[in-house]
Design an enzyme around this catalytic site. Structure first.
Site, PDB file in Angstrom:
ATOM      1  N   CYS A  48       0.792  -1.232   0.000  1.00  0.00           N
ATOM      2  CA  CYS A  48       0.000   0.000   0.000  1.00  0.00           C
ATOM      3  C   CYS A  48       0.824   1.282   0.000  1.00  0.00           C
ATOM      4  O   CYS A  48       0.567   2.187  -0.793  1.00  0.00           O
ATOM      5  CB  CYS A  48      -0.905   0.048   1.236  1.00  0.00           C
ATOM      6  SG  CYS A  48      -1.543  -1.533   1.745  1.00  0.00           S
ATOM      7  N   TYR A 180      -7.018  -5.459  -7.993  1.00  0.00           N
ATOM      8  CA  TYR A 180      -6.448  -4.218  -7.451  1.00  0.00           C
ATOM      9  C   TYR A 180      -5.028  -3.970  -7.989  1.00  0.00           C
ATOM     10  O   TYR A 180      -4.721  -2.900  -8.478  1.00  0.00           O
ATOM     11  CB  TYR A 180      -6.285  -4.332  -5.937  1.00  0.00           C
ATOM     12  CG  TYR A 180      -7.504  -4.205  -5.074  1.00  0.00           C
ATOM     13  CD1 TYR A 180      -7.785  -3.010  -4.422  1.00  0.00           C
ATOM     14  CD2 TYR A 180      -8.342  -5.287  -4.834  1.00  0.00           C
ATOM     15  CE1 TYR A 180      -8.865  -2.883  -3.559  1.00  0.00           C
ATOM     16  CE2 TYR A 180      -9.426  -5.180  -3.976  1.00  0.00           C
ATOM     17  CZ  TYR A 180      -9.684  -3.967  -3.345  1.00  0.00           C
ATOM     18  OH  TYR A 180     -10.750  -3.854  -2.489  1.00  0.00           O
TER      19      TYR A 180
HETATM   20  P1  NDP Z   1      -7.171  -9.719  -6.703  1.00  0.00           P
HETATM   21  O1  NDP Z   1      -7.850 -10.842  -6.050  1.00  0.00           O
HETATM   22  O2  NDP Z   1      -7.685  -8.338  -6.531  1.00  0.00           O
HETATM   23  O3  NDP Z   1      -7.070  -9.979  -8.278  1.00  0.00           O
HETATM   24  C1  NDP Z   1      -6.526 -11.138  -8.785  1.00  0.00           C
HETATM   25  C2  NDP Z   1      -6.761 -11.097 -10.280  1.00  0.00           C
HETATM   26  O4  NDP Z   1      -6.128 -12.195 -10.875  1.00  0.00           O
HETATM   27  C3  NDP Z   1      -8.238 -11.177 -10.607  1.00  0.00           C
HETATM   28  O5  NDP Z   1      -8.474 -10.328 -11.692  1.00  0.00           O
HETATM   29  C4  NDP Z   1      -8.402 -12.648 -10.997  1.00  0.00           C
HETATM   30  O6  NDP Z   1      -9.423 -12.858 -11.917  1.00  0.00           O
HETATM   31  C5  NDP Z   1      -7.067 -12.926 -11.646  1.00  0.00           C
HETATM   32  N1  NDP Z   1      -6.671 -14.309 -11.582  1.00  0.00           N
HETATM   33  C6  NDP Z   1      -6.579 -15.110 -10.504  1.00  0.00           C
HETATM   34  N2  NDP Z   1      -6.142 -16.321 -10.839  1.00  0.00           N
HETATM   35  C7  NDP Z   1      -5.940 -16.298 -12.171  1.00  0.00           C
HETATM   36  C8  NDP Z   1      -5.495 -17.261 -13.120  1.00  0.00           C
HETATM   37  N3  NDP Z   1      -5.184 -18.490 -12.754  1.00  0.00           N
HETATM   38  N4  NDP Z   1      -5.415 -16.894 -14.416  1.00  0.00           N
HETATM   39  C9  NDP Z   1      -5.744 -15.652 -14.795  1.00  0.00           C
HETATM   40  N5  NDP Z   1      -6.167 -14.708 -13.955  1.00  0.00           N
HETATM   41  C10 NDP Z   1      -6.275 -15.025 -12.652  1.00  0.00           C
HETATM   42  O7  NDP Z   1      -5.650  -9.846  -6.248  1.00  0.00           O
HETATM   43  P2  NDP Z   1      -4.411  -8.881  -6.382  1.00  0.00           P
HETATM   44  O8  NDP Z   1      -3.249  -9.773  -6.584  1.00  0.00           O
HETATM   45  O9  NDP Z   1      -4.657  -7.782  -7.358  1.00  0.00           O
HETATM   46  O10 NDP Z   1      -4.357  -8.246  -4.935  1.00  0.00           O
HETATM   47  C11 NDP Z   1      -4.329  -9.085  -3.781  1.00  0.00           C
HETATM   48  C12 NDP Z   1      -5.119  -8.490  -2.669  1.00  0.00           C
HETATM   49  O11 NDP Z   1      -4.415  -7.391  -2.136  1.00  0.00           O
HETATM   50  C13 NDP Z   1      -6.462  -7.924  -3.113  1.00  0.00           C
HETATM   51  O12 NDP Z   1      -7.476  -8.882  -3.009  1.00  0.00           O
HETATM   52  C14 NDP Z   1      -6.699  -6.777  -2.178  1.00  0.00           C
HETATM   53  O13 NDP Z   1      -7.494  -7.215  -1.127  1.00  0.00           O
HETATM   54  C15 NDP Z   1      -5.307  -6.395  -1.711  1.00  0.00           C
HETATM   55  N6  NDP Z   1      -4.930  -5.103  -2.301  1.00  0.00           N
HETATM   56  C16 NDP Z   1      -5.617  -3.980  -1.935  1.00  0.00           C
HETATM   57  C17 NDP Z   1      -5.297  -2.769  -2.480  1.00  0.00           C
HETATM   58  C18 NDP Z   1      -6.076  -1.565  -2.064  1.00  0.00           C
HETATM   59  O14 NDP Z   1      -6.744  -1.615  -1.034  1.00  0.00           O
HETATM   60  N7  NDP Z   1      -6.041  -0.485  -2.830  1.00  0.00           N
HETATM   61  C19 NDP Z   1      -4.219  -2.613  -3.449  1.00  0.00           C
HETATM   62  C20 NDP Z   1      -3.579  -3.856  -3.791  1.00  0.00           C
HETATM   63  C21 NDP Z   1      -3.939  -5.041  -3.229  1.00  0.00           C
HETATM   64  P3  NDP Z   1     -10.980 -12.963 -11.486  1.00  0.00           P
HETATM   65  O15 NDP Z   1     -11.383 -11.612 -11.034  1.00  0.00           O
HETATM   66  O16 NDP Z   1     -11.634 -13.384 -12.755  1.00  0.00           O
HETATM   67  O17 NDP Z   1     -11.044 -13.992 -10.410  1.00  0.00           O
END
Ligand code: NDP
Length: 461
Positions: A48, A180
């Site tokens: 963050c 995110y």
């Molecule tokens: P997210 O869960 O937000 O996003 C993961 C993304 O990866 C989604 O779009 C998902 O698709 C995709 N995905 C997952 N598995 C696969 C796969 N096997 N193949 C292709 N695409 C895939 O995780 P992030 O890594 O972006 O962030 C992790 C966590 O950190 C977040 O959940 C959040 O809670 C936290 N965070 C918060 C922030 C903030 O408050 N501003 C900033 C950054 C992180 P689909 O949606 O289709 O499942």
């Protein structure tokens, strides 16, 4: 009563771990805390905080352009990545120092080592091989980016961890994911002048957010020049002369300098001795906890991302404070995971709390949707063609505002305050009788007097 070396031992020095250790120590408990990397955890060290600093840095390119409309002539501007990294690192070191100081002042004993469980009350400190015992143990080891080792060429890709320490700013980047991290970094790199492409498996980015905001952000990002490929995934990454060649499931071939995977995060539970202590995990390796953050072993608790409940810093901190109430203040307190306001620091930003229109329509027989889309005042003279979107979702039966969603400048700041109103159970009438602050963008939230439309039994009317 058996005697222990510590009343509480915390494994992991991130948001949840440091908070529980510091507050327990300040209550007079004998506390030890171990961290194998740097105090502050993901949020402070490689999440963050440095991310937001990068966001600020990346916004200057637009600020310089916008200045002309307000009469300013800005000379030639250049950007120095190494200078940004050095400044960011200095700030992160300062914050890490504050975390350590807080623990020290509270008289918690700080261990700079990896720690693993030997049994339900014993912890091994790997640096020295020493074992210590504790009456209560907190596991707050957080998570790490998924590596996606099944992807051919995954080892050539970076994650958000490396993005904070790249030697050089790439000329072009492909970011995989639509959550995110992917969305925030796509905007950061683009703002810093990197040719940026985002690839996401679904039909629209940010799957858990309100559809209007997802679409609005997608359009705004494309208009800036970020390329977004939906319904596609990377099938291989290969090193070639002068960069990487990426092939996708839809037979696209891209040549880029850097590929970043932002495909979710994995809880840090490997080799932690959880089996030895009898702590149960789910199929994703997250520690299973009850409503009070207690694991399957009664004296062991787990907080934050390692439990994979809601992966957000304020949630880990809240869980830590509930743990303190429950264990040290004789006041059993369950973490409240309902109505969590959150922001995506994309450009434009998203701020949101409560139900999306789609979820609200499924849950309630009739909802009212108040929606405004407008050009923010700042964009008039700058000539920027950006739009703000504001939405309130209201349950028609009791008039309660059950969702609030904003796309645009300072949406995160607004989401914080809207969070209070939703938590307090405010109705649309409460919003209506609140005086507007003029001229602001936020005043739109209290001046949308008639619903834009209603959804009755799933049908828009
Ligand atoms: P997210 O869960 O937000 O996003 C993961 C993304 O990866 C989604 O779009 C998902 O698709 C995709 N995905 C997952 N598995 C696969 C796969 N096997 N193949 C292709 N695409 C895939 O995780 P992030 O890594 O972006 O962030 C992790 C966590 O950190 C977040 O959940 C959040 O809670 C936290 N965070 C918060 C922030 C903030 O408050 N501003 C900033 C950054 C992180 P689909 O949606 O289709 O499942």
């Amino acid at each position: 009563m058996p005697s222990f070396d510590f009343d509480l031992f915390v494994i992991g020095g991130g948001s949840g771990g440091v908070r529980s250790a510091r507050v327990a120590a300040s209550l007079g408990k004998k506390v030890g805390i171990a961290e194998e990397y740097r105090y502050g955890g993901t949020c402070v060290i490689r999440g963050c905080v440095p991310k937001k600093l990068f966001v600020y840095a990346s916004q200057y390119s637009e600020h310089f352009e916008d200045a002309a409309g307000y009469g300013w002539t800005v000379g030639e501007s250049t950007f120095d990545w190494k200078k940004l990294i050095a400044a960011k690192d200095k700030e992160i070191a300062r914050l890490e120092g504050l975390y350590r100081k807080g623990l020290d002042n509270a008289k918690a004993e700080i261990f700079d080592t990896r720690a693993e469980l030997v049994d339900a009350h014993t912890i091994k400190l790997l640096k020295t091989g020493q074992t210590v015992t504790a009456e209560t143990i907190v596991i707050a080891t957080g998570g790490r980016p998924n590596l996606h080792t099944a992807l051919p060429g995954y080892e050539l890709c970076i994650s958000s961890n490396e993005a904070f320490h790249l030697e050089e700013l790439p000329k072009s980047i492909l970011i995989a994911g639509g959550g995110y991290i992917a969305v925030e970094f796509a905007n950061i790199f683009h703002g810093l002048g990197v040719e940026t492409t985002l690839i996401y498996r679904g039909a629209e980015i940010l799957s858990r957010f309100d559809q209007d905001l997802r679409k609005g952000l997608h359009e705004a990002m494309e208009e800036k020049g970020i390329r977004i490929l939906c319904q596609d995934i990377i099938s291989s990454v290969e090193k070639v002369d002068g960069g990487l060649t990426v092939r996708t499931k839809n037979d696209k071939v891209l040549h880029v300098d850097t590929v970043m995977l932002a495909l979710g995060r994995t809880p840090n539970t490997e080799s932690l001795g959880l089996d030895a202590a009898g702590v149960a995990m789910n199929e994703h390796g997250a520690v299973i906890v009850d409503a009070y953050s207690r694991t399957s072993v009664p004296n062991i608790y787990a907080l934050g991302d390692v439990t994979d409940r809601v992966q957000l810093t304020p949630v880990a901190i809240h869980e830590a404070m509930c743990f303190i109430e429950t264990v040290y203040k004789n006041n059993p307190t369950r973490p409240d995971h309902d109505l969590i306001p959150t922001a995506v620091f994309s450009q434009p930003e998203i701020g949101t709390v409560g139900l999306t229109e789609e979820d609200a329509a499924k849950r309630y027989p009739e909802i009212e949707v108040y929606r405004a889309q407008f050009r923010p005042m700042k964009a008039t003279l700058s000539g920027r063609s950006e739009k703000m979107i504001m939405k309130l979702i209201v349950n028609a039966a009791d008039r309660k505002v059950i969702g609030a969603h904003i796309l645009g400048h300072d949406a995160g700041e607004m989401a914080q305050l809207l969070g209070i109103t939703l938590k307090a159970g405010c109705t649309k009438d409460d919003f209506d009788r609140t005086m507007a602050v003029h001229p602001t963008a936020a005043e739109e939230l209290v001046t949308m007097y008639s619903p834009s439309y209603r959804i009755r039994n799933g049908e828009r009317v």
